[in-house]
Design a protein around this motif. Structure first.
Motif, PDB file in Angstrom:
ATOM      1  N   LYS A   1      16.818  13.461 -21.247  1.00  0.00           N
ATOM      2  CA  LYS A   1      15.891  13.605 -20.122  1.00  0.00           C
ATOM      3  C   LYS A   1      16.431  12.889 -18.890  1.00  0.00           C
ATOM      4  CE  LYS A   1      11.124  13.060 -18.606  1.00  0.00           C
ATOM      5  NZ  LYS A   1       9.741  12.637 -18.955  1.00  0.00           N
ATOM      6  N   ARG A   2      16.983  11.680 -19.094  1.00  0.00           N
ATOM      7  CA  ARG A   2      17.528  10.931 -17.955  1.00  0.00           C
ATOM      8  C   ARG A   2      18.723  11.657 -17.335  1.00  0.00           C
ATOM      9  NH1 ARG A   2      19.342   5.839 -19.864  1.00  0.00           N
ATOM     10  NH2 ARG A   2      18.855   6.376 -22.025  1.00  0.00           N
ATOM     11  N   ILE A   3      19.551  12.270 -18.177  1.00  0.00           N
ATOM     12  CA  ILE A   3      20.688  13.038 -17.651  1.00  0.00           C
ATOM     13  C   ILE A   3      20.186  14.242 -16.856  1.00  0.00           C
ATOM     14  CG2 ILE A   3      22.657  14.490 -18.281  1.00  0.00           C
ATOM     15  CD1 ILE A   3      23.131  12.587 -20.665  1.00  0.00           C
ATOM     16  N   ARG A   4      19.164  14.942 -17.383  1.00  0.00           N
ATOM     17  CA  ARG A   4      18.595  16.101 -16.672  1.00  0.00           C
ATOM     18  C   ARG A   4      18.026  15.671 -15.319  1.00  0.00           C
ATOM     19  NH1 ARG A   4      16.348  17.418 -21.640  1.00  0.00           N
ATOM     20  NH2 ARG A   4      14.282  16.804 -20.912  1.00  0.00           N
ATOM     21  N   LEU A   5      17.288  14.551 -15.313  1.00  0.00           N
ATOM     22  CA  LEU A   5      16.699  14.066 -14.058  1.00  0.00           C
ATOM     23  C   LEU A   5      17.784  13.694 -13.057  1.00  0.00           C
ATOM     24  CD1 LEU A   5      13.797  11.821 -15.456  1.00  0.00           C
ATOM     25  CD2 LEU A   5      13.550  13.969 -14.192  1.00  0.00           C
ATOM     26  N   ALA A   6      18.855  13.089 -13.533  1.00  0.00           N
ATOM     27  CA  ALA A   6      19.962  12.710 -12.650  1.00  0.00           C
ATOM     28  C   ALA A   6      20.613  13.946 -12.048  1.00  0.00           C
ATOM     29  CB  ALA A   6      20.987  11.888 -13.425  1.00  0.00           C
ATOM     30  N   GLU A   7      20.827  14.969 -12.856  1.00  0.00           N
ATOM     31  CA  GLU A   7      21.499  16.186 -12.367  1.00  0.00           C
ATOM     32  C   GLU A   7      20.621  16.949 -11.383  1.00  0.00           C
ATOM     33  OE1 GLU A   7      22.690  18.099 -15.998  1.00  0.00           O
ATOM     34  OE2 GLU A   7      24.649  17.079 -15.974  1.00  0.00           O
ATOM     35  N   LYS A   8      19.287  16.829 -11.537  1.00  0.00           N
ATOM     36  CA  LYS A   8      18.384  17.481 -10.588  1.00  0.00           C
ATOM     37  C   LYS A   8      18.498  16.888  -9.188  1.00  0.00           C
ATOM     38  CE  LYS A   8      14.679  19.397 -13.445  1.00  0.00           C
ATOM     39  NZ  LYS A   8      13.241  19.324 -13.781  1.00  0.00           N
ATOM     40  N   GLN A   9      19.003  15.658  -9.094  1.00  0.00           N
ATOM     41  CA  GLN A   9      19.172  15.018  -7.789  1.00  0.00           C
ATOM     42  C   GLN A   9      20.401  15.522  -7.047  1.00  0.00           C
ATOM     43  OE1 GLN A   9      17.026  12.726  -6.092  1.00  0.00           O
ATOM     44  NE2 GLN A   9      15.764  13.746  -7.624  1.00  0.00           N
ATOM     45  N   LYS A  10      21.176  16.415  -7.676  1.00  0.00           N
ATOM     46  CA  LYS A  10      22.326  17.084  -7.050  1.00  0.00           C
ATOM     47  C   LYS A  10      23.376  16.096  -6.537  1.00  0.00           C
ATOM     48  CE  LYS A  10      19.331  20.890  -5.469  1.00  0.00           C
ATOM     49  NZ  LYS A  10      19.843  22.045  -6.197  1.00  0.00           N
ATOM     50  N   VAL A  11      23.511  14.956  -7.206  1.00  0.00           N
ATOM     51  CA  VAL A  11      24.490  13.956  -6.766  1.00  0.00           C
ATOM     52  C   VAL A  11      25.892  14.413  -7.161  1.00  0.00           C
ATOM     53  CG1 VAL A  11      22.849  12.042  -6.924  1.00  0.00           C
ATOM     54  CG2 VAL A  11      24.270  12.608  -8.906  1.00  0.00           C
ATOM     55  N   PRO A  12      26.932  13.953  -6.440  1.00  0.00           N
ATOM     56  CA  PRO A  12      28.299  14.361  -6.786  1.00  0.00           C
ATOM     57  C   PRO A  12      28.717  13.954  -8.202  1.00  0.00           C
ATOM     58  CG  PRO A  12      28.235  13.457  -4.564  1.00  0.00           C
ATOM     59  CD  PRO A  12      26.891  13.210  -5.161  1.00  0.00           C
ATOM     60  N   TYR A  13      28.316  12.738  -8.632  1.00  0.00           N
ATOM     61  CA  TYR A  13      28.764  12.251  -9.934  1.00  0.00           C
ATOM     62  C   TYR A  13      27.600  11.659 -10.725  1.00  0.00           C
ATOM     63  CZ  TYR A  13      33.440  12.521  -7.895  1.00  0.00           C
ATOM     64  OH  TYR A  13      34.581  12.952  -7.299  1.00  0.00           O
ATOM     65  N   VAL A  14      27.483  12.095 -11.994  1.00  0.00           N
ATOM     66  CA  VAL A  14      26.624  11.432 -12.963  1.00  0.00           C
ATOM     67  C   VAL A  14      27.573  10.775 -13.973  1.00  0.00           C
ATOM     68  CG1 VAL A  14      24.913  11.720 -14.798  1.00  0.00           C
ATOM     69  CG2 VAL A  14      24.716  13.038 -12.671  1.00  0.00           C
ATOM     70  N   VAL A  15      27.388   9.463 -14.192  1.00  0.00           N
ATOM     71  CA  VAL A  15      28.300   8.695 -15.041  1.00  0.00           C
ATOM     72  C   VAL A  15      27.533   8.141 -16.245  1.00  0.00           C
ATOM     73  CG1 VAL A  15      29.774   6.648 -15.169  1.00  0.00           C
ATOM     74  CG2 VAL A  15      29.809   8.092 -13.115  1.00  0.00           C
ATOM     75  N   ILE A  16      28.006   8.491 -17.440  1.00  0.00           N
ATOM     76  CA  ILE A  16      27.388   8.021 -18.674  1.00  0.00           C
ATOM     77  C   ILE A  16      28.179   6.803 -19.169  1.00  0.00           C
ATOM     78  CG2 ILE A  16      26.522   8.710 -20.944  1.00  0.00           C
ATOM     79  CD1 ILE A  16      25.615  10.546 -18.637  1.00  0.00           C
ATOM     80  N   VAL A  17      27.468   5.745 -19.535  1.00  0.00           N
ATOM     81  CA  VAL A  17      28.140   4.569 -20.093  1.00  0.00           C
ATOM     82  C   VAL A  17      27.478   4.173 -21.407  1.00  0.00           C
ATOM     83  CG1 VAL A  17      29.037   3.673 -17.916  1.00  0.00           C
ATOM     84  CG2 VAL A  17      26.751   3.027 -18.621  1.00  0.00           C
ATOM     85  N   GLY A  18      28.336   3.960 -22.427  1.00  0.00           N
ATOM     86  CA  GLY A  18      27.863   3.546 -23.747  1.00  0.00           C
ATOM     87  C   GLY A  18      28.820   2.538 -24.341  1.00  0.00           C
ATOM     88  N   ASP A  19      28.856   2.446 -25.660  1.00  0.00           N
ATOM     89  CA  ASP A  19      29.687   1.449 -26.333  1.00  0.00           C
ATOM     90  C   ASP A  19      31.165   1.606 -25.974  1.00  0.00           C
ATOM     91  OD1 ASP A  19      27.519   0.300 -27.581  1.00  0.00           O
ATOM     92  OD2 ASP A  19      27.739   1.464 -29.438  1.00  0.00           O
ATOM     93  N   GLU A  20      31.671   2.841 -26.030  1.00  0.00           N
ATOM     94  CA  GLU A  20      33.098   3.067 -25.759  1.00  0.00           C
ATOM     95  C   GLU A  20      33.454   2.674 -24.338  1.00  0.00           C
ATOM     96  OE1 GLU A  20      35.782   4.227 -27.647  1.00  0.00           O
ATOM     97  OE2 GLU A  20      34.389   3.706 -29.265  1.00  0.00           O
ATOM     98  N   GLU A  21      32.578   3.026 -23.386  1.00  0.00           N
ATOM     99  CA  GLU A  21      32.852   2.728 -21.973  1.00  0.00           C
ATOM    100  C   GLU A  21      32.836   1.215 -21.719  1.00  0.00           C
ATOM    101  OE1 GLU A  21      32.186   6.745 -22.524  1.00  0.00           O
ATOM    102  OE2 GLU A  21      30.673   5.186 -22.940  1.00  0.00           O
ATOM    103  N   VAL A  22      31.881   0.512 -22.329  1.00  0.00           N
ATOM    104  CA  VAL A  22      31.816  -0.942 -22.161  1.00  0.00           C
ATOM    105  C   VAL A  22      33.064  -1.582 -22.765  1.00  0.00           C
ATOM    106  CG1 VAL A  22      30.574  -3.038 -22.812  1.00  0.00           C
ATOM    107  CG2 VAL A  22      29.299  -1.018 -22.087  1.00  0.00           C
ATOM    108  N   LYS A  23      33.414  -1.132 -23.955  1.00  0.00           N
ATOM    109  CA  LYS A  23      34.564  -1.703 -24.658  1.00  0.00           C
ATOM    110  C   LYS A  23      35.868  -1.477 -23.896  1.00  0.00           C
ATOM    111  CE  LYS A  23      37.157  -1.093 -28.965  1.00  0.00           C
ATOM    112  NZ  LYS A  23      37.238  -0.320 -30.235  1.00  0.00           N
TER     113      LYS A  23
END
Length: 605
Positions: A548-570
């Motif tokens: 849902k958060r990804i969908r809401l972010a994409e509705k804002q038509k921003v150039p970049y949506v960036v997902i961060v999780g365990d791999e990204e932090v590490k």
């Protein structure tokens, strides 16, 4: 005569229909039934009468005022005892189609004005029309049992009028007078063929999708509050960020081109506006008030402030050309019926500049401004045309001065092979101008920038500089705006990009979506690093599902949506969803920062 000829263009460039032609149009250029501008004017004017005839059959007490052709098609103003809404348009269209099938000949006849006054003695709207006709003879067009006062031109038969669409219902004050009766106005469009109408309808659907008022609400850019006042925009945080980025880009561009920033007050004594000519020529569009027993006016333009700043100290020919620029807030009393989102407001900010120069410097100054316009339009992906507008009926200054100023604009463009059109009588009241008209992503044209040569205001305000021979001379004043106003330009940009702004002006450039609460700290670290680089981001860490958060972010038509999780932090990396490239990829945080910093530099003009 060919059955497809619907009119002529005479040797004076006037449209003449077949009903009026007679022998006087031998050798005139023929107008065929097609989608040329001349043919569409005849077709649309005739369709307006067809609509009026259908309205009269459906609403027998209907009385009609005027029904002209306008840029967006045609309209008719009328009065009837029944309330007509959008839901009635299909019924009117159906009746129009019935009349088309009858193939009614459209005839013209003439009577004296006195006869017309008697003929329409029980119709006050017709009497109002007759009052505005100076000639002693009037023409009437008739089709079936419907007839109306009209100059024409019209097609010869209703059989030509198959391809039309009624678009909207509005209210319109009689004669444009806010104190007069409110009439019903119906707008429509018409073409020569079905395919052109279909393409227009598709464009209208796309325009509705791109409407800046709709997108402005969805993307939280701006708002209006009727309790606070009509036509007065409020900029929300995201819209204010967008506007600020645009202002900063233009600020740097002005400074690199030698412009000096200035700032004038938003209110001046009315005597200043009398001296300038605004009070006489523009007074009905000004907001006036009284302070300490004296009349003041909110500025509708910025030119007087810049003149007074110029006069504050003695200027030499060595100082010229002297370029002042200001993001000047102005107020204009627009009628409520023409207000339209950010496109037509009562308060707006011009990217205004005034250049004081010698007559010999007009051409190089104008060409430098045209170069500036070209750089801005290319940066935002707009094609554009230029048009020179000449002296209007309501103007100040001698004809000779106007001719010199107009010729200077033509020479500047001619000597550099730049194409332009002529808008006779379309100049500002104080001087001729070049208007810049841009074309957006779906083919619509918009009036934006302008360059105006003015010999009059320096004369009225006794503006002088010291010439090389130590004599006092008048500078030429060039009024100039690239965008026109930030409000209007942002509305156009919003529709041009359908809300998907380029990175360098996007109000939010990156949205971070942490997969879980423990990833939010890393997202905040990245957001702070971007802020140091003057890049705006948001973090979507609400208590919603990841999808849902990804969908809401994409509705804002921003150039970049960036997902961060365990791999990204590490790995100190980011998982990027690139809206423009429609790609997903992974980068190190450092490489992502570098990529965005480079993109930011692409916004320079």
């Amino acid at each position: 005569m060919s059955e497809n000829i619907i009119g002529y263009i005479n040797d004076r460039g006037e449209l003449v229909d077949t009903q009026s032609a007679g022998d006087s149009c031998e050798g005139c250029r023929e107008i065929f039934f097609d989608n040329s501008p001349e043919a569409l004017e005849i077709i649309r004017h005739s369709t307006a009468h067809l609509m009026a005839q259908a309205i009269r059959e459906l609403y027998p007490d209907a009385q009609f005022f005027v029904g002209p052709v306008v840029d967006e098609g045609f309209y008719y103003d009328f009065r009837t005892s029944e309330k007509i809404g959008e839901e009635d348009l299909k019924k009117i269209e159906k009746k129009m189609k019935e009349l088309v099938k009858k193939k009614l000949p459209i005839e013209k006849y003439e009577i004296s004005k006195a006869e017309a006054v008697e003929k329409f003695k029980n119709d006050d709207l017709k009497q109002a029309v007759l009052k505005n006709i100076p000639s002693e003879t009037v023409s009437i067009y008739r089709q079936g049992d419907f007839e109306d006062l009209c100059r024409g031109p019209h097609v010869p038969n209703t059989r030509f009028l198959h391809n039309f669409k009624l678009t909207r219902v509005a209210g319109a004050y009689l004669g444009g007078d806010e104190n007069a009766e409110m009439l019903t106005r119906i707008y429509g469009i018409a073409f020569a063929d079905k395919e052109s109408l279909k393409k227009w309808q598709q464009m209208m659907e796309e325009a509705k999708r791109r409407d800046h008022r709709k997108l402005g609400t969805e993307l939280e850019l701006f708002m209006f509050n009727e309790e606070a006042g009509a036509g007065l925009p409020f900029w929300l945080p995201k819209g204010a960020r967008l506007r600020s980025k645009l202002e900063q880009i233009l600020w740097r561009s002005h400074r690199r081109r030698g412009y000096e920033p200035v700032r004038g007050p938003e209110i001046l004594k009315a005597d200043m506006w009398r001296t300038s000519g605004h009070y006489a020529c523009y007074g009905e569009n000004m907001y006036l008030t009284e302070i300490d027993g004296q009349e003041y006016g909110l500025k509708p333009m910025n030119c007087i402030g810049h003149i007074l700043i110029f006069k504050n100290s003695t200027k030499s020919y060595r100082d010229l050309p002297l370029k002042y620029f200001e993001y000047g807030v102005v107020h204009r009393h627009e009628k409520s019926g023409v207000l339209h989102g950010l496109l037509r407001v009562r308060e707006f900010t011009q990217d205004d500049a005034h250049i004081f120069c010698t007559p010999e410097q007009i051409k190089p100054v104008v060409l430098e401004v045209v170069e500036f316009v070209d750089a801005v339009m290319k940066k935002f992906g707009f094609e554009y045309t230029m048009e020179i507008s000449t002296k209007p009926e309501k103007a100040i200054g001698d004809d000779e001065v106007w001719e010199v100023a107009t010729q200077a604009l033509k020479d500047a463009l001619d000597e550099n092979g730049l194409e332009y059109g002529i808008d006779e009588g379309g100049g500002a009241f104080y001087g001729p101008k070049i208007d810049v008209k841009i074309t957006d992503a779906i083919g619509r044209k918009w009036q934006c920038g302008t360059v105006q040569v003015d010999f009059n205001l320096p004369e009225r305000f006794d503006v002088e500089y010291v010439a090389e021979d130590n004599t006092r001379k008048r500078p030429v004043m060039i009024h100039r705006a690239i965008l026109g106003s930030f409000e209007r330009f942002i509305a156009i940009l919003t529709e041009h990009y359908a809300g998907e702004f380029p990175f360098f002006i996007a109000p939010t450039q990156v949205i971070f979506v942490p997969i879980a609460a423990e990833h939010t700290a890393y997202a905040k670290e990245l957001a702070e690093a971007l802020m140091e680089r003057e890049i705006d981001s948001e973090i979507y860490d609400r208590n919603d599902s990841l999808n849902k958060r990804i969908r809401l972010a994409e509705k804002q038509k921003v150039p970049y949506v960036v997902i961060v999780g365990d791999e990204e932090v590490k790995n100190r990396s980011v998982a990027v969803r690139d809206r423009r490239k429609k790609e997903q990829y992974n980068l190190s945080a450092d490489d992502f920062m570098l990529q965005l910093s480079k993109e930011l530099q692409e916004g320079k003009i």
